[in-house]
Scaffold this active site. Sequence first.
Site, short mmCIF file in Angstrom:
data_model
loop_
_atom_site.label_atom_id
_atom_site.label_comp_id
_atom_site.label_asym_id
_atom_site.label_seq_id
_atom_site.Cartn_x
_atom_site.Cartn_y
_atom_site.Cartn_z
N MET A 30 4.79 -4.47 -0.41
CA MET A 30 4.23 -5.69 0.15
C MET A 30 3.20 -6.26 -0.84
SD MET A 30 4.20 -5.39 4.22
CE MET A 30 2.68 -4.50 4.42
N GLY A 36 -0.67 3.73 -7.28
CA GLY A 36 0.29 4.45 -6.44
C GLY A 36 1.66 3.78 -6.48
N HIS A 37 1.67 2.44 -6.36
CA HIS A 37 2.95 1.72 -6.43
C HIS A 37 3.59 1.91 -7.81
CE1 HIS A 37 0.93 -0.91 -3.30
NE2 HIS A 37 2.07 -0.65 -2.72
N GLU A 150 4.97 8.96 -0.18
CA GLU A 150 4.74 9.96 0.87
C GLU A 150 3.47 9.69 1.65
OE1 GLU A 150 4.82 13.86 -0.83
OE2 GLU A 150 7.01 13.89 -0.91
N ASP A 152 2.87 7.15 3.32
CA ASP A 152 3.41 6.65 4.59
C ASP A 152 4.53 7.61 5.01
OD1 ASP A 152 1.98 3.99 4.87
OD2 ASP A 152 2.81 3.81 2.86
N SER A 187 -4.49 2.94 -1.50
CA SER A 187 -3.88 2.06 -0.50
C SER A 187 -4.43 0.65 -0.69
CB SER A 187 -4.25 2.56 0.90
OG SER A 187 -3.99 1.56 1.84
N SER A 188 -3.56 -0.32 -0.39
CA SER A 188 -4.02 -1.71 -0.45
C SER A 188 -5.16 -1.94 0.53
CB SER A 188 -2.87 -2.65 -0.09
OG SER A 188 -1.80 -2.43 -0.95
#
Length: 283
Positions: A30, A36-37, A150, A152, A187-188
Amino acid sequence: MQSVESVEALRQQIKQWRSEQLSIAFVPTMGNLHQGHLSLVNRAQELADKVVVSVFVNPLQFDDKSDLSAYPRTLITDLEQLESVACDLVFTPTADVIYPNGMEEQSIITVPGMDDKLCGQARPGHFDGVATVVAKLFNMVQADVAVFGEKDYQQLLLIKKMVSDLNIPINIIGGTTHREESGLAMSSRNQYLTKQQRGDAAGLYQSLLVVKEQLEQGEEDFSALEQVAFENLQALGFVPDYVDIRRADNLEQAKIGDKSLRILAAARLGNARLIDNIACNLA
Ligand code: PAF
């Protein structure tokens, strides 16, 4: 790096790669990308010849409309970051491309057993929105493999179940959670934290580690462990939704004798709802 907005342009490139016998990996996001992405993109590059990343803030998965409007949209820097890791193709559809008949007319996918527990309880409809958009993106991209973080974990298992239940021909791979030095999972949503809260937020991960240590030392009263961790989070200033010890394969309540466990937590700190989880494998 190529960037496309339409399904036609996406399919044209995919068709070209297929004609060259190239394999394709997919990383749905998103946007508002962080390390992380990018590590998921790196993982995808190990798995296939070409990597497609989608950037789409999916309105269907937001149970809270103010959360949707506040969600950070940072497409220009996202594209720069994807370019820097040599992503091959970025798909940036608008809501009209994904939901041409509007969200009310959209057929919805529900993944029973996965959608109404843990985060599904606190966010009704959220996982239907996730499953539906991911199924649509899978059909648009038609990749061989897709990588999901992971962090999520419930989402990862939900997607695996959906793919199995619906015979979608794609392999789902989990990517390791990326953490800041403090242990806070990237995390965003971390950007909703103040500087002070960002330091405190590592308490979520620390609480999970304490539970894991106790389990490894042979503690078998799971609900007592969950309760202590829950209260510990409250004492640290969090408003927890849950701290749960579950079976790693299906997120059912863990029972004494289960070996492969997952410890999961969700808690609010200030304006951010944070989630985290860790594996716990008992001998
Ligand atoms: O994890 C996310 O960022 C989203 O839930 C996903 C998988 C991209 C679907 O919108």
